[in-house]
Design a protein around this motif. Structure first.
Motif, short mmCIF file in Angstrom:
data_model
loop_
_atom_site.label_atom_id
_atom_site.label_comp_id
_atom_site.label_asym_id
_atom_site.label_seq_id
_atom_site.Cartn_x
_atom_site.Cartn_y
_atom_site.Cartn_z
N ASN A 54 0.84 -1.25 -0.10
CA ASN A 54 -0.03 0.11 -0.09
C ASN A 54 0.87 1.25 0.03
N LEU B 139 1.78 1.77 -3.57
CA LEU B 139 0.42 2.26 -4.29
C LEU B 139 0.45 3.85 -4.06
N PHE C 132 -2.02 -5.97 -9.57
CA PHE C 132 -1.72 -4.72 -9.80
C PHE C 132 -1.50 -4.48 -11.60
#
Length: 327
Positions: A107, A110, A161
């Motif tokens: 995360n 990201l 992803f």
């Protein structure tokens, strides 16, 4: 009996562990409501003093989710074995977003990618002159993104992803190819409209002849559209009193007519607020080949299209364009 009881406690414990959970702490939070969802589900949670405890339940699937707080959005990757906490300052949402706990590496990657992504990443694609050039530039960007994925990330995350990114690249390719077609509309007389005005009655495009008209095609349910609202308000203020009208054309479905009315009032939206008669199938929307929003169009005082795919309010290019033509 004891064995049955122990088994029951074990099942409850396992279910408790297998929920997708996230604690989200936001400094300067604008709302006590936070929303998280994906294509299958969307849920709202109430926080206190900027702290939101999110539990999606045992039926929630592992994968990518979108989180919204106020007018800001971010993407997350959540799984049932995460032990994830997030902190940020809402005033600098993207740059201050940090994760800790199990699942933090994925995360944080990201968050970093979203914070660093900017218009320059797409300039060479958007400015491509033909389809072959578009494909070449998209492949360059793809290599850059995929080549920058850290090696120590969860393999399932990386696979998901890449899959989502491939869809985004395909969408970007189609969008830019469509834009090449839109450029053919530049210099042509713009298709007209006659739509409901939020203030009452209807407004025709012809009513605005003699002025530049900057049209924002949007909808209340569209997150990226809503994210442009603060920048649009600033642009309207900057060009107040000049030879330009700002038109926001909602393509909300008619069943959401009241939602549109209330949203415009609650958010104190400026400019000329209109609602198209047949959402995506409205004549004006179809004439401009609009398949994704937000979409921005600039029309000249003579009624001709100046830019059928104009820069969005958050882009510095819009101010440059308007300053070059609007007096």
């Amino acid at each position: 009996m004891k064995k049955i009881l122990l088994l029951g406690l074990l099942v409850v414990s396992q279910f408790g562990i297998s929920q997708i959970k996230l604690q989200f702490t936001a400094k300067n939070a604008p709302s006590d409501k936070i929303t998280i969802g994906n294509r299958a589900t969307k849920k709202e949670f109430t926080g206190k003093d900027g702290v939101y405890k999110i539990e999606l339940g045992t039926d929630a699937a592992d994968g990518f989710y979108q989180l919204q707080l106020g007018e800001q959005f971010t993407q997350l990757y959540l799984t049932k074995d995460n032990d994830l906490k997030a902190t940020l300052d809402y005033k600098d949402f993207d740059k201050t977003l940090k994760y800790t706990g199990k699942g933090a590496k994925e995360n944080n990657y990201l968050a970093k990618r979203l914070a660093e992504r900017n218009e320059k990443d797409f300039e060479s694609i958007i400015n491509a002159s033909d389809e072959a050039s578009i494909n070449t530039e998209v492949n360059k960007l793809k290599e850059k993104v995929f080549g920058g994925i850290p090696k120590d990330l969860n393999t399932k995350f990386v696979d998901e992803f890449k899959k989502i990114s491939e869809m985004e690249f395909a969408g970007l390719t189609n969008y830019v190819k469509k834009s090449l077609g839109n450029k053919k509309l530049n210099g042509q007389i713009a298709p007209g409209f006659n739509y409901e005005n939020h203030k009452g009655g209807t407004t025709k495009l012809e009513d605005l002849r003699g002025k530049y008209v900057y049209i924002d095609v949007w909808a209340t349910w569209c997150g990226p559209c809503r994210a442009e609202i603060p920048s649009l308000k600033k642009t309207e203020e900057a060009f107040h009193g000049k030879n330009i009208e700002f038109v926001s054309l909602s393509i909300d479905a008619m069943k959401d007519h009241d939602k549109w009315k209330n949203f415009v009032t609650e958010k104190q939206l400026g400019g000329i607020q209109l609602m198209a008669d047949k959402d995506w199938n409205s004549d004006f929307t179809v004439a401009f080949g609009i398949q994704s929003i937000p979409r921005f169009i600039l029309i000249g005082p003579d009624g001709k299209v100046v830019n059928a795919d104009a820069p969005r309010p958050s882009s510095p290019e819009l101010a440059n364009l308007l300053n070059s033509v609007v007096k």
